[in-house]
Design an enzyme around this catalytic site. Structure first.
Site, PDB file in Angstrom:
ATOM      1  N   CYS A  26     -23.593 145.254 -15.046  1.00 37.82           N
ATOM      2  CA  CYS A  26     -24.604 146.164 -14.537  1.00 37.82           C
ATOM      3  C   CYS A  26     -25.299 145.830 -13.105  1.00 37.82           C
ATOM      4  CB  CYS A  26     -25.833 146.339 -15.844  1.00 37.82           C
ATOM      5  SG  CYS A  26     -26.602 147.928 -15.454  1.00 37.82           S
TER       6      CYS A  26
ATOM      7  N   HIS B 236     -22.372 148.152 -20.446  1.00 38.73           N
ATOM      8  CA  HIS B 236     -22.888 146.963 -21.400  1.00 38.73           C
ATOM      9  C   HIS B 236     -22.044 146.846 -22.435  1.00 38.73           C
ATOM     10  CE1 HIS B 236     -26.924 146.745 -19.412  1.00 38.73           C
ATOM     11  NE2 HIS B 236     -26.671 147.770 -19.049  1.00 38.73           N
TER      12      HIS B 236
ATOM     13  N   GLU C 226     -22.162 144.401 -24.388  1.00 34.25           N
ATOM     14  CA  GLU C 226     -23.065 143.636 -25.580  1.00 34.25           C
ATOM     15  C   GLU C 226     -23.697 144.568 -26.235  1.00 34.25           C
ATOM     16  OE1 GLU C 226     -26.164 145.109 -22.954  1.00 34.25           O
ATOM     17  OE2 GLU C 226     -24.209 144.243 -22.400  1.00 34.25           O
TER      18      GLU C 226
END
Length: 367
Positions: free
Chosen positions: A256, A342, A344
């Protein structure tokens, strides 16, 4: 809280457009850049994501608060969004492992939220007109609110990472783990750290202004640049750090804001998007494998795709399938790659978690 009449609340956009709603029970005013997230779950993770610092969040899901709050699902210490705008606020919840209701969670942090807003109309308006500054309040003095709104700085050019980064370096994980990772915190999420420690990593997290000497003193096997809020352009120190890591051909992974910092370190420009990407169902294509991924995204700035494609040093690796924007890249002949989204993602999707394995494989190849 009872469902009786609640105090009137108001939302004013920078262009003067107004929406009416109701307070959820906390008086006050909140300001920031308005944005919307299309996810149908994961509101607690959204509220505590440091990448949203300085933004007023509009949730497109009709019900917010319906499954309560679980302290294990926070992505940082406390709420990071500036304020919340939703359609239906649930004062009651139904979930066995919830710790409390959403209102009490907000009350502890004196957090301003308004509900009963026509969020469908609001989101359509923002989608057409673009992200802009806004103000929400239980104070209905419109002229006073408009004056406050004028004083809000634009997100374009705004450095916010320093306001969410850790003040002191800290470690997480097993000291005897196989791999050591030095992570620059420019707005890091807890689930990123979980993904690294679950892969046998001992992680040391450094403040946003840490130098290469600071990170390298940990003698890490790999380096990581986190997600975060605001415009990446002012983060000159992080860009310098990324360049030093890449020049030494040390393993580097960016997510990001960290991805944008790596691009800027290679003189690739970034720019503010009309609306940004915020949700948990964004389709991305891995151009190296041809496989598609459903991803979680949260960004209002993006790396210039054409500048990457025409660059001899960089290679585009992932593409956003909705608007063909750049979603990932790597540095040719170097141990560095990054993505705009993302991997995660909590509570999901998990299509992109392989990127953490890719990072570990990269470390193994040079360790």
């Amino acid at each position: 809280m009872k469902y009786e009449a609640r105090k009137k609340a108001i939302l004013i956009l920078k262009d003067g457009t107004m929406f009416e709603g109701k307070s959820v029970g906390i008086d006050g005013t909140a300001v920031g850049e308005i944005c919307f997230n299309t996810g149908t779950t994961g509101y607690q993770e959204i509220f505590t994501d440091p990448s949203y610092f300085g933004q007023l969040m509009v949730t497109t899901n009709a019900h917010i608060g319906n499954y309560g709050i679980n302290e294990q699902e926070e992505e940082s210490e406390g709420i990071k969004i500036s304020g919340l705008i939703c359609r239906n606020f649930s004062f009651d919840y139904s979930r066995i492992n919830a710790d409390e209701n959403l209102l009490s969670y907000f009350q502890k942090q004196n957090f301003v939220a308004i509900s009963d807003v026509d969020t469908r109309a609001l989101v359509r308006y923002i989608r057409d007109k673009g992200a802009m500054n806004a103000i929400i309040s239980t104070d209905t003095d419109i002229e006073s609110l408009k004056k406050q709104l004028k004083a809000i700085p634009s997100m374009d050019g705004l450095e916010l990472a320093s306001q969410v980064s850790t003040k002191k370096a800290y470690t997480i994980g097993n000291e005897d783990a196989t791999y050591k990772i030095a992570a620059l915190d420019i707005g890091i999420k807890r689930n990123i750290l979980r993904n690294l420690t679950q892969r046998d990593c001992f992680v040391k997290v450094f403040p946003y202004d840490a130098s290469f000497e600071d990170l390298s003193s940990f003698e890490p096997d790999g380096y990581f640049l986190s997600n975060g809020p605001g415009d990446p352009t002012p983060l000159k120190n992080a860009q310098k750090l990324a360049k030093e890591i890449v020049d030494r051909n040390l393993p580097l992974f960016g997510i990001c804001l960290g991805h944008q910092v790596i691009a800027l370190a290679h003189d690739i420009p970034t720019y503010k998007m009309h609306n940004g990407h915020r949700g948990i169902n964004h389709p991305v294509k891995n151009l190296l494998t041809g496989k598609g991924e459903i991803t979680s995204q949260n960004h209002g700035f993006v790396v210039d795709k054409e500048a990457v494609v025409s660059n001899e040093v960089l290679e585009m690796t992932h593409e956003h399938l909705n608007d063909q924007s750049l979603a990932g890249m790597r540095v040719k002949d170097k141990n560095c790659f990054s993505v705009q989204y993302h991997p995660e993602a909590s509570p999901g999707p998990h299509d992109s978690s392989y990127l953490f394995d890719q990072f570990i494989d990269m470390i193994k190849s040079v360790k």
